[in-house]
Each structure stands twice: as C-alpha cells, then as structure tokens.
Design a protein around this motif. Sequence first.
Motif, short mmCIF file in Angstrom:
data_model
loop_
_atom_site.label_atom_id
_atom_site.label_comp_id
_atom_site.label_asym_id
_atom_site.label_seq_id
_atom_site.Cartn_x
_atom_site.Cartn_y
_atom_site.Cartn_z
N ARG A 1 -1.60 -2.80 -7.64
CA ARG A 1 -0.27 -1.70 -7.86
C ARG A 1 -0.54 -0.42 -7.72
N ASN A 2 0.21 0.57 -7.08
CA ASN A 2 0.20 1.72 -6.86
C ASN A 2 -0.88 2.37 -6.01
N THR A 3 -1.49 1.25 -5.19
CA THR A 3 -2.39 1.58 -3.95
C THR A 3 -1.69 2.34 -2.94
N LEU A 4 -2.09 3.34 -2.28
CA LEU A 4 -1.55 3.76 -0.99
C LEU A 4 -2.29 2.97 -0.12
N LEU A 5 -1.58 2.71 1.14
CA LEU A 5 -1.83 2.04 2.48
C LEU A 5 -1.77 3.12 3.45
N ILE A 6 -2.85 3.18 3.90
CA ILE A 6 -3.46 4.43 5.01
C ILE A 6 -3.56 3.96 6.35
N ALA A 7 -2.76 4.25 7.18
CA ALA A 7 -3.04 3.81 8.71
C ALA A 7 -3.90 4.85 9.57
N GLU A 8 -4.67 4.53 10.53
CA GLU A 8 -5.37 5.29 11.47
C GLU A 8 -4.42 5.59 12.44
N VAL A 9 -3.89 6.61 12.95
CA VAL A 9 -2.96 7.13 13.88
C VAL A 9 -3.63 8.15 14.91
N ASP A 10 -3.52 8.09 16.33
CA ASP A 10 -3.95 9.01 17.16
C ASP A 10 -3.16 10.14 16.91
N PRO A 11 -3.70 11.52 16.74
CA PRO A 11 -3.00 12.61 16.34
C PRO A 11 -2.34 13.19 17.53
N GLU A 12 -2.28 12.70 18.79
CA GLU A 12 -1.65 12.95 19.87
C GLU A 12 -0.17 12.07 20.04
N GLN B 1 -5.33 9.99 9.52
CA GLN B 1 -4.81 9.07 8.66
C GLN B 1 -3.52 9.50 8.09
N LEU B 2 -2.64 8.45 8.07
CA LEU B 2 -1.22 8.65 7.58
C LEU B 2 -0.95 7.60 6.41
N VAL B 3 -0.35 7.95 5.15
CA VAL B 3 0.09 7.07 4.29
C VAL B 3 1.43 6.66 4.87
N VAL B 4 1.35 4.97 5.05
CA VAL B 4 2.38 4.37 5.43
C VAL B 4 3.11 3.46 4.35
N ALA B 5 2.48 3.46 3.09
CA ALA B 5 3.14 2.65 2.05
C ALA B 5 2.49 2.64 0.73
N ARG B 6 3.08 2.57 -0.30
CA ARG B 6 2.52 2.28 -1.80
C ARG B 6 2.87 0.99 -2.02
N ILE B 7 1.83 0.37 -2.66
CA ILE B 7 2.15 -1.05 -3.08
C ILE B 7 2.77 -0.80 -4.52
N GLY B 8 3.76 -1.84 -4.69
CA GLY B 8 4.59 -2.02 -5.81
C GLY B 8 3.93 -3.14 -6.83
N ARG B 9 4.66 -3.69 -7.46
CA ARG B 9 4.60 -4.81 -8.41
C ARG B 9 4.49 -6.22 -7.61
N ALA B 10 3.65 -7.06 -8.42
CA ALA B 10 3.38 -8.18 -7.70
C ALA B 10 4.76 -9.22 -7.55
N GLY C 1 0.45 -13.97 -4.57
CA GLY C 1 -0.33 -13.02 -3.92
C GLY C 1 0.48 -11.75 -3.32
N GLU C 2 1.83 -12.16 -3.04
CA GLU C 2 2.89 -11.10 -2.42
C GLU C 2 2.90 -9.95 -3.48
N VAL C 3 2.96 -8.95 -2.55
CA VAL C 3 3.40 -7.53 -3.53
C VAL C 3 4.52 -7.02 -2.63
N THR C 4 5.37 -6.19 -3.39
CA THR C 4 6.60 -5.44 -2.91
C THR C 4 5.78 -3.94 -2.39
N VAL C 5 6.43 -3.56 -1.38
CA VAL C 5 5.89 -2.01 -0.96
C VAL C 5 6.82 -0.97 -0.83
N GLU C 6 6.74 0.07 -1.13
CA GLU C 6 7.52 1.17 -0.68
C GLU C 6 6.87 1.66 0.34
#
Length: 188
Positions: free
Chosen positions: A76-87, A2-11, A16-21
């Motif tokens: 807000r401030n939730t981390l988004l995590i993607a599943e990535v093949d380690p290879e 699992q890799l952190v790919v973004a953090r949710i910012g403010r609405a 329902g849209e959010v900015t993301v870092e």
Amino acid sequence: MQLVVARIGRAHGIKGEVTVEVRTDEPELRLAPGAVLATEPASAGPLTIETGRVHSGRLLLRFEGVRDRNAAEALRNTLLIAEVDPEERPEDEDEYYDHQLIDLDVVTADGEQVGRITEISHLPTQDLFVVERPDGSEVFVPFVEEIVAEIDLVEQRAVITPPPGLIDDRAVRDEAADGHGASPRDEV
C-alpha cells in the motif's frame, strides 16, 4: 527516464490483488500484464504485473509473487515507476509527459515573461503548472486550452492567455481603483 505511472492503494479480496491510482494517460501500455515496474520505496520492487482488470471503475492489479491479502496490503502507498525513452511522445499530439513541460519558459501571448514551470500538479479536475516567477514567488496556471494557448517544445516555452488576476492581481486592483470593481460598501 523514469515516470511514476501509479500508486498502489488498498488490498482487494484475499488473493493478492490491489487497487491502483493511475497516474498515466496510457494505462493499457504502462500497466499491462508482463510490465516490470520499479518502485518507491525501491525495497518493494521491482514488481511484475501478472494480471489486471477493471472492477467497479477501479483498476485492480496482481503482481507476480503476491498471493495473499497481507502481501498485497504491505504494498500500500508504493509508487510504480516505468522506464520511458526520453524522446517518446504520447500518442495524442496535444498531450505531454511531465518531463517535457518542466523547465519550459512561460510567456503571455504578448511576450511578457511570466516565469518557468517547476512542477506539474495533477488534480482530480485538471492539471496545474506550478510556475516560479523571476522574483521567486509561485503562480498556478491551469493547464487548459482556454489559458495555455501553445506548447512549443522546440523553443522550450509555454504561451498563455491568462484571465485578469491569474498571474498578477494588478488588474483586479486597477479595476477597483477605477470604481468599476465592487467595494465592501456596495454589498447590501
């Protein structure tokens, strides 16, 4: 893996849209509509990306089931995590995922052992290797071409050519002792 790919910012707006870092070099792959992402805290997800767009230089996302500003603000401030093949490797041969760099031995070009990478610090201007020295102290090594000469994943090492004073202040002290360095008396 699992890799952190973004953090949710403010609405953004009322629908329902959010900015993301963005914390990935491949947002078009990891943050595309239809992507299902785990979250930290886990109770906020998983989240499925419904739409994405760039507005004033910021990426805006809308998730399935998030229809108003209040629901978006709750993420807000939730981390988004993607599943990535380690290879899996990034598309560019000179790019690396953090998990590929963590635990690499760091040595100088002349073979001096510096330590081991324990963390990658992502700063706005550049990334830094956090290197734990054999004595337990830490040194920060900028992950730039001028300093990091080679990443060898087979040998599990990073070869660096540090400028004087980066990994050891001995060079700075020696220079001052030789009379070549400035002393407080030299200041006018």
